[in-house]
Motif scaffolding. Sequence first.
Motif, PDB file in Angstrom:
ATOM      1  N   PHE A  22      24.241  -4.281  57.333  1.00  0.00           N
ATOM      2  CA  PHE A  22      23.388  -3.145  57.681  1.00  0.00           C
ATOM      3  C   PHE A  22      23.671  -2.576  59.076  1.00  0.00           C
ATOM      4  O   PHE A  22      23.034  -1.626  59.500  1.00  0.00           O
ATOM      5  CB  PHE A  22      21.907  -3.534  57.565  1.00  0.00           C
ATOM      6  N   THR A  23      24.653  -3.172  59.770  1.00  0.00           N
ATOM      7  CA  THR A  23      25.020  -2.691  61.099  1.00  0.00           C
ATOM      8  C   THR A  23      25.788  -1.384  60.992  1.00  0.00           C
ATOM      9  O   THR A  23      26.651  -1.222  60.137  1.00  0.00           O
ATOM     10  CB  THR A  23      25.895  -3.749  61.821  1.00  0.00           C
ATOM     11  N   LYS A  24      25.467  -0.453  61.880  1.00  0.00           N
ATOM     12  CA  LYS A  24      26.151   0.847  61.882  1.00  0.00           C
ATOM     13  C   LYS A  24      27.380   0.799  62.781  1.00  0.00           C
ATOM     14  O   LYS A  24      27.318   0.316  63.912  1.00  0.00           O
ATOM     15  CB  LYS A  24      25.210   1.951  62.359  1.00  0.00           C
ATOM     16  N   LEU A  25      28.485   1.323  62.253  1.00  0.00           N
ATOM     17  CA  LEU A  25      29.715   1.479  63.022  1.00  0.00           C
ATOM     18  C   LEU A  25      29.809   2.936  63.462  1.00  0.00           C
ATOM     19  O   LEU A  25      29.694   3.843  62.635  1.00  0.00           O
ATOM     20  CB  LEU A  25      30.937   1.101  62.174  1.00  0.00           C
ATOM     21  N   THR A  26      29.981   3.155  64.751  1.00  0.00           N
ATOM     22  CA  THR A  26      30.088   4.503  65.300  1.00  0.00           C
ATOM     23  C   THR A  26      31.512   4.725  65.788  1.00  0.00           C
ATOM     24  O   THR A  26      32.056   3.903  66.524  1.00  0.00           O
ATOM     25  CB  THR A  26      29.094   4.711  66.457  1.00  0.00           C
ATOM     26  N   ILE A  27      32.114   5.837  65.361  1.00  0.00           N
ATOM     27  CA  ILE A  27      33.488   6.177  65.742  1.00  0.00           C
ATOM     28  C   ILE A  27      33.468   7.476  66.537  1.00  0.00           C
ATOM     29  O   ILE A  27      32.981   8.507  66.056  1.00  0.00           O
ATOM     30  CB  ILE A  27      34.389   6.326  64.497  1.00  0.00           C
ATOM     31  N   PHE A  28      33.982   7.413  67.766  1.00  0.00           N
ATOM     32  CA  PHE A  28      34.092   8.586  68.637  1.00  0.00           C
ATOM     33  C   PHE A  28      35.549   9.052  68.627  1.00  0.00           C
ATOM     34  O   PHE A  28      36.454   8.253  68.897  1.00  0.00           O
ATOM     35  CB  PHE A  28      33.699   8.242  70.074  1.00  0.00           C
ATOM     36  N   ILE A  29      35.775  10.313  68.329  1.00  0.00           N
ATOM     37  CA  ILE A  29      37.138  10.868  68.330  1.00  0.00           C
ATOM     38  C   ILE A  29      37.179  12.053  69.291  1.00  0.00           C
ATOM     39  O   ILE A  29      36.372  12.978  69.188  1.00  0.00           O
ATOM     40  CB  ILE A  29      37.573  11.321  66.917  1.00  0.00           C
ATOM     41  N   ASN A  30      38.117  12.004  70.221  1.00  0.00           N
ATOM     42  CA  ASN A  30      38.328  13.102  71.166  1.00  0.00           C
ATOM     43  C   ASN A  30      39.811  13.452  71.183  1.00  0.00           C
ATOM     44  O   ASN A  30      40.640  12.592  71.472  1.00  0.00           O
ATOM     45  CB  ASN A  30      37.888  12.704  72.588  1.00  0.00           C
ATOM     46  N   TYR A  31      40.112  14.706  70.866  1.00  0.00           N
ATOM     47  CA  TYR A  31      41.504  15.156  70.883  1.00  0.00           C
ATOM     48  C   TYR A  31      41.605  16.396  71.752  1.00  0.00           C
ATOM     49  O   TYR A  31      40.791  17.318  71.643  1.00  0.00           O
ATOM     50  CB  TYR A  31      41.981  15.479  69.466  1.00  0.00           C
ATOM     51  N   TYR A  32      42.606  16.396  72.642  1.00  0.00           N
ATOM     52  CA  TYR A  32      42.817  17.535  73.537  1.00  0.00           C
ATOM     53  C   TYR A  32      44.291  17.925  73.503  1.00  0.00           C
ATOM     54  O   TYR A  32      45.162  17.068  73.658  1.00  0.00           O
ATOM     55  CB  TYR A  32      42.390  17.181  74.964  1.00  0.00           C
ATOM     56  N   HIS A  33      44.558  19.211  73.281  1.00  0.00           N
ATOM     57  CA  HIS A  33      45.932  19.725  73.279  1.00  0.00           C
ATOM     58  C   HIS A  33      46.010  20.914  74.219  1.00  0.00           C
ATOM     59  O   HIS A  33      45.203  21.838  74.140  1.00  0.00           O
ATOM     60  CB  HIS A  33      46.338  20.168  71.866  1.00  0.00           C
ATOM     61  N   HIS A  34      46.993  20.850  75.128  1.00  0.00           N
ATOM     62  CA  HIS A  34      47.220  21.970  76.048  1.00  0.00           C
ATOM     63  C   HIS A  34      48.721  22.196  76.155  1.00  0.00           C
ATOM     64  O   HIS A  34      49.442  21.374  76.742  1.00  0.00           O
ATOM     65  CB  HIS A  34      46.622  21.671  77.420  1.00  0.00           C
ATOM     66  N   ASN A  35      49.186  23.287  75.548  1.00  0.00           N
ATOM     67  CA  ASN A  35      50.616  23.609  75.477  1.00  0.00           C
ATOM     68  C   ASN A  35      51.414  22.425  74.914  1.00  0.00           C
ATOM     69  O   ASN A  35      51.341  22.156  73.735  1.00  0.00           O
ATOM     70  CB  ASN A  35      51.125  24.087  76.829  1.00  0.00           C
ATOM     71  N   ASP A  36      52.146  21.677  75.739  1.00  0.00           N
ATOM     72  CA  ASP A  36      52.946  20.555  75.231  1.00  0.00           C
ATOM     73  C   ASP A  36      52.284  19.201  75.442  1.00  0.00           C
ATOM     74  O   ASP A  36      52.866  18.170  75.120  1.00  0.00           O
ATOM     75  CB  ASP A  36      54.336  20.542  75.895  1.00  0.00           C
ATOM     76  N   ASN A  37      51.100  19.178  76.009  1.00  0.00           N
ATOM     77  CA  ASN A  37      50.424  17.907  76.302  1.00  0.00           C
ATOM     78  C   ASN A  37      49.355  17.618  75.258  1.00  0.00           C
ATOM     79  O   ASN A  37      48.555  18.484  74.911  1.00  0.00           O
ATOM     80  CB  ASN A  37      49.784  17.959  77.700  1.00  0.00           C
ATOM     81  N   ASP A  38      49.360  16.385  74.760  1.00  0.00           N
ATOM     82  CA  ASP A  38      48.370  15.944  73.779  1.00  0.00           C
ATOM     83  C   ASP A  38      47.692  14.686  74.283  1.00  0.00           C
ATOM     84  O   ASP A  38      48.325  13.839  74.927  1.00  0.00           O
ATOM     85  CB  ASP A  38      49.034  15.638  72.434  1.00  0.00           C
ATOM     86  N   ASP A  39      46.418  14.545  73.983  1.00  0.00           N
ATOM     87  CA  ASP A  39      45.682  13.337  74.345  1.00  0.00           C
ATOM     88  C   ASP A  39      44.683  13.039  73.233  1.00  0.00           C
ATOM     89  O   ASP A  39      43.829  13.867  72.922  1.00  0.00           O
ATOM     90  CB  ASP A  39      44.950  13.546  75.677  1.00  0.00           C
ATOM     91  N   LEU A  40      44.816  11.870  72.630  1.00  0.00           N
ATOM     92  CA  LEU A  40      43.935  11.456  71.532  1.00  0.00           C
ATOM     93  C   LEU A  40      43.255  10.152  71.909  1.00  0.00           C
ATOM     94  O   LEU A  40      43.925   9.178  72.265  1.00  0.00           O
ATOM     95  CB  LEU A  40      44.737  11.279  70.239  1.00  0.00           C
ATOM     96  N   LYS A  41      41.921  10.128  71.855  1.00  0.00           N
ATOM     97  CA  LYS A  41      41.157   8.917  72.144  1.00  0.00           C
ATOM     98  C   LYS A  41      40.231   8.618  70.974  1.00  0.00           C
ATOM     99  O   LYS A  41      39.469   9.484  70.546  1.00  0.00           O
ATOM    100  CB  LYS A  41      40.333   9.084  73.419  1.00  0.00           C
ATOM    101  N   ILE A  42      40.303   7.393  70.470  1.00  0.00           N
ATOM    102  CA  ILE A  42      39.420   6.950  69.387  1.00  0.00           C
ATOM    103  C   ILE A  42      38.717   5.688  69.871  1.00  0.00           C
ATOM    104  O   ILE A  42      39.358   4.759  70.360  1.00  0.00           O
ATOM    105  CB  ILE A  42      40.206   6.664  68.090  1.00  0.00           C
ATOM    106  N   GLU A  43      37.394   5.668  69.729  1.00  0.00           N
ATOM    107  CA  GLU A  43      36.603   4.532  70.200  1.00  0.00           C
ATOM    108  C   GLU A  43      35.661   4.073  69.093  1.00  0.00           C
ATOM    109  O   GLU A  43      34.992   4.884  68.459  1.00  0.00           O
ATOM    110  CB  GLU A  43      35.808   4.953  71.439  1.00  0.00           C
ATOM    111  N   PHE A  44      35.631   2.761  68.858  1.00  0.00           N
ATOM    112  CA  PHE A  44      34.757   2.157  67.847  1.00  0.00           C
ATOM    113  C   PHE A  44      33.658   1.368  68.561  1.00  0.00           C
ATOM    114  O   PHE A  44      33.953   0.578  69.455  1.00  0.00           O
ATOM    115  CB  PHE A  44      35.550   1.211  66.940  1.00  0.00           C
TER     116      PHE A  44
END
Length: 198
Positions: A22-44
């Motif tokens: 019955f425990t809830k799992l929370t997933i945070f997703i943050n994606y940032y793209h600027h021209n040629d730069n990408d940054d992806l963060k996933i947190e559980f």
Amino acid sequence: MNLSWLYISLFILFILLLIILFTKLTIFINYYHHNDNDDLKIEFKVWGIVKYKLNVPLIKIDDNSPSLVIKGNTQMGEAPENQSETKAKQIVPDDVINNLKNVKEIIQHVVSMHVIVRKFMRKVSVKQFEWHSLVGVGDAAHTGMISGALWTLKGSILGIVSHYIKLKEMPNLSVTPHFQFTIIQTRLSCIFQFRIGH
């Protein structure tokens, strides 16, 4: 006496199993793209304490071959970022094709796979969905056309997501045209939640 300890142990294990289910799992997703730069963060997160972080700060096309280079690190709990393990991985077209074949085999071998996935997706809730984009190609007419196409794409994706997943809050979308400069910038932030038992 030993039998009573066995029953107590089994009861405690049963209670722990129920708590986990019955425990809830929370997933945070943050994606940032600027021209040629990408940054992806996933947190559980579980209970707001147990955390697993995946950070992919570099996603680029390899200059020497038709492949993607992904460089990222993983982090468990509250460990400092400098102690996280950094890895670089090259994804070639053959890897993508092999993975698609594996997924196809799983779908073919599991009876009513689409029904199982649909039932699970109904249990997933989206607590936050934000997608902001800034786009410009240096020409006002082309920038306007691209902005309209982006709005259409975002609306279509949101329609598909809302059909399968419960949206708890209204999504926050924006497309900002930049008529003077060539720029492509997008930021996607969302929070998914579901019970581990599901």
